[in-house]
Design a protein around this motif. Structure first.
Motif, PDB file in Angstrom:
ATOM      1  N   UNK A 115       0.830  -1.212   0.000  1.00  0.00           N
ATOM      2  CA  UNK A 115       0.000   0.000   0.000  1.00  0.00           C
ATOM      3  C   UNK A 115       0.864   1.262   0.000  1.00  0.00           C
ATOM      4  N   UNK A 116       1.955   1.264   0.745  1.00  0.00           N
ATOM      5  CA  UNK A 116       2.797   2.473   0.768  1.00  0.00           C
ATOM      6  C   UNK A 116       3.604   2.617  -0.524  1.00  0.00           C
ATOM      7  N   UNK A 117       3.996   1.490  -1.121  1.00  0.00           N
ATOM      8  CA  UNK A 117       4.755   1.589  -2.377  1.00  0.00           C
ATOM      9  C   UNK A 117       3.868   2.115  -3.502  1.00  0.00           C
ATOM     10  N   UNK A 118       2.558   1.867  -3.385  1.00  0.00           N
ATOM     11  CA  UNK A 118       1.633   2.344  -4.422  1.00  0.00           C
ATOM     12  C   UNK A 118       1.591   3.863  -4.428  1.00  0.00           C
ATOM     13  N   UNK A 119       2.012   4.432  -3.288  1.00  0.00           N
ATOM     14  CA  UNK A 119       2.111   5.880  -3.158  1.00  0.00           C
ATOM     15  C   UNK A 119       0.781   6.554  -3.513  1.00  0.00           C
ATOM     16  N   UNK A 120       0.790   7.450  -4.507  1.00  0.00           N
ATOM     17  CA  UNK A 120      -0.454   8.172  -4.776  1.00  0.00           C
ATOM     18  C   UNK A 120      -1.278   7.496  -5.854  1.00  0.00           C
ATOM     19  N   UNK A 121      -0.865   6.296  -6.237  1.00  0.00           N
ATOM     20  CA  UNK A 121      -1.547   5.663  -7.363  1.00  0.00           C
ATOM     21  C   UNK A 121      -2.410   4.493  -6.891  1.00  0.00           C
ATOM     22  N   UNK A 122      -3.427   4.809  -6.107  1.00  0.00           N
ATOM     23  CA  UNK A 122      -4.254   3.733  -5.549  1.00  0.00           C
ATOM     24  C   UNK A 122      -5.015   2.940  -6.607  1.00  0.00           C
ATOM     25  N   UNK A 123      -5.485   3.555  -7.716  1.00  0.00           N
ATOM     26  CA  UNK A 123      -6.156   2.723  -8.731  1.00  0.00           C
ATOM     27  C   UNK A 123      -5.241   1.591  -9.208  1.00  0.00           C
ATOM     28  N   UNK A 124      -3.962   1.903  -9.358  1.00  0.00           N
ATOM     29  CA  UNK A 124      -3.019   0.869  -9.792  1.00  0.00           C
ATOM     30  C   UNK A 124      -2.882  -0.223  -8.719  1.00  0.00           C
ATOM     31  N   UNK A 125      -2.813   0.218  -7.458  1.00  0.00           N
ATOM     32  CA  UNK A 125      -2.724  -0.740  -6.340  1.00  0.00           C
ATOM     33  C   UNK A 125      -3.903  -1.729  -6.389  1.00  0.00           C
ATOM     34  N   UNK A 126      -5.109  -1.204  -6.560  1.00  0.00           N
ATOM     35  CA  UNK A 126      -6.279  -2.093  -6.548  1.00  0.00           C
ATOM     36  C   UNK A 126      -6.315  -2.997  -7.778  1.00  0.00           C
ATOM     37  N   UNK A 127      -5.832  -2.481  -8.905  1.00  0.00           N
ATOM     38  CA  UNK A 127      -5.725  -3.335 -10.103  1.00  0.00           C
ATOM     39  C   UNK A 127      -4.771  -4.477  -9.869  1.00  0.00           C
ATOM     40  N   UNK A 128      -3.594  -4.132  -9.314  1.00  0.00           N
ATOM     41  CA  UNK A 128      -2.587  -5.163  -9.052  1.00  0.00           C
ATOM     42  C   UNK A 128      -3.157  -6.180  -8.052  1.00  0.00           C
ATOM     43  N   UNK A 129      -3.896  -5.684  -7.059  1.00  0.00           N
ATOM     44  CA  UNK A 129      -4.440  -6.569  -6.013  1.00  0.00           C
ATOM     45  C   UNK A 129      -5.342  -7.648  -6.615  1.00  0.00           C
TER      46      UNK A 129
END
Ligand SMILES: O=C(O)CCC(=O)C(=O)O
Length: 283
Positions: free
Chosen positions: A86-100
């Motif tokens: 979550x912290x590495x995703x930084x300000x790109x949460x849409x990308x974080x949720x896609x990767x998840x």
């Protein structure tokens, strides 16, 4: 260096997976701070961990490799992750949720012929909490958080000194803070492959204090001078062993991996829901 059993400041229990019931409700002890860590041995057979590690080595299934700002062949020479935190995703949460979303299906595929990783973790947490519902947090629009990350430490790689309560200062924790008690989070990981030497989890006597952090500042690692005169112990879980410890409030690091065999772990964090009923896990 002290053995884990000798350190009165680190209250620790170690049990076989077959005796998991003896840890029933131990999360209450973590909450009361009368317990700091548990090792659950052989959550998976060591032989199955060898097969899982061989798949990781072959990059099968093809998890996204973090950092992805450099070519995969370069990323693989140093510490890297399959998936993203979550912290590495930084300000790109849409990308974080896609990767998840992709990570979850790759993870089911990775453990396809054994006990499913997420299901096994959830069943363990359920026992440890005395039967509370265990869930993955969901974003306001219903997307699931990362259930874990796979951490890969080739020769010489380390995870530097940190304390996970500091993570909650990161802006990407804003929503999670409304779901669970991130300031008392526990850390857990399952060892998939252990290096011949090095790669121990080192825990320090020093406990987290809000004053350790510049106001609301997230930092990837802390200065080692913070613990230089403190007692420490090291623990080296073997393939198939899972450790759960109070990483939110205990300073810790992972010692440099030595030898040709890399260190592979899969894990994340665990916290009580603010509703007082559920438990949540994420990475
Ligand atoms: O060994 C690992 O996978 C991570 C250990 C750690 O630093 C943590 O859980 O916070």
């Amino acid at each position: 260096m002290r053995q884990v059993e000798q350190a009165d400041w680190f209250k620790f229990r170690s049990v076989d997976f077959s005796q998991l019931d003896s840890l029933e409700r131990c999360l209450d002890e973590f909450a009361r701070r009368t317990l700091d860590g548990v090792l659950i041995r052989q959550v998976y057979p060591a032989e199955y961990m060898r097969e899982i590690s061989a798949r990781i080595e072959r990059h099968e299934p093809p998890f996204p490799i973090f950092p992805w700002t450099v070519p995969p062949a370069v990323a693989r020479k140093n510490k890297h992750l399959y998936g993203i935190t979550l912290v590495a995703a930084d300000h790109c949460l849409p990308e974080y949720f896609n990767v998840a979303e992709g990570f979850r299906s790759h993870c089911h595929e990775l453990f396809r012929d054994g006990a499913d990783y997420e299901e096994r973790m959830k069943s363990i947490f359920s026992v440890l909490s005395g039967g509370r519902p265990v869930s993955l947090p969901r974003s306001p629009d219903g997307q699931g958080y990362m259930p874990a990350t796979i951490r890969i430490l080739p020769t010489g790689a380390t995870i530097e000194l940190h304390c996970d309560n500091n993570l909650s200062h990161h802006p990407s924790y804003a929503h999670l803070k409304t779901v669970c008690d991130v300031n008392n989070q526990l850390s857990f990981f399952l060892t998939l492959n252990a290096p011949g030497a090095g790669g121990e989890l080192v825990v320090y006597e020093r406990r987290w204090s809000d004053n350790d952090d510049a106001p609301s500042e997230y930092v990837v690692s802390k200065d080692s001078s913070m613990v230089e005169d403190r007692e420490w112990i090291s623990i080296k879980p073997q393939p198939g062993d899972m450790i759960l410890f109070a990483g939110g409030r205990i300073y810790h690091r992972v010692a440099a991996t030595q030898g040709a065999s890399p260190r592979y772990t899969i894990g994340g964090f665990l916290a009580n829901g603010l509703d007082g009923k559920s438990l949540y896990y994420w990475s």
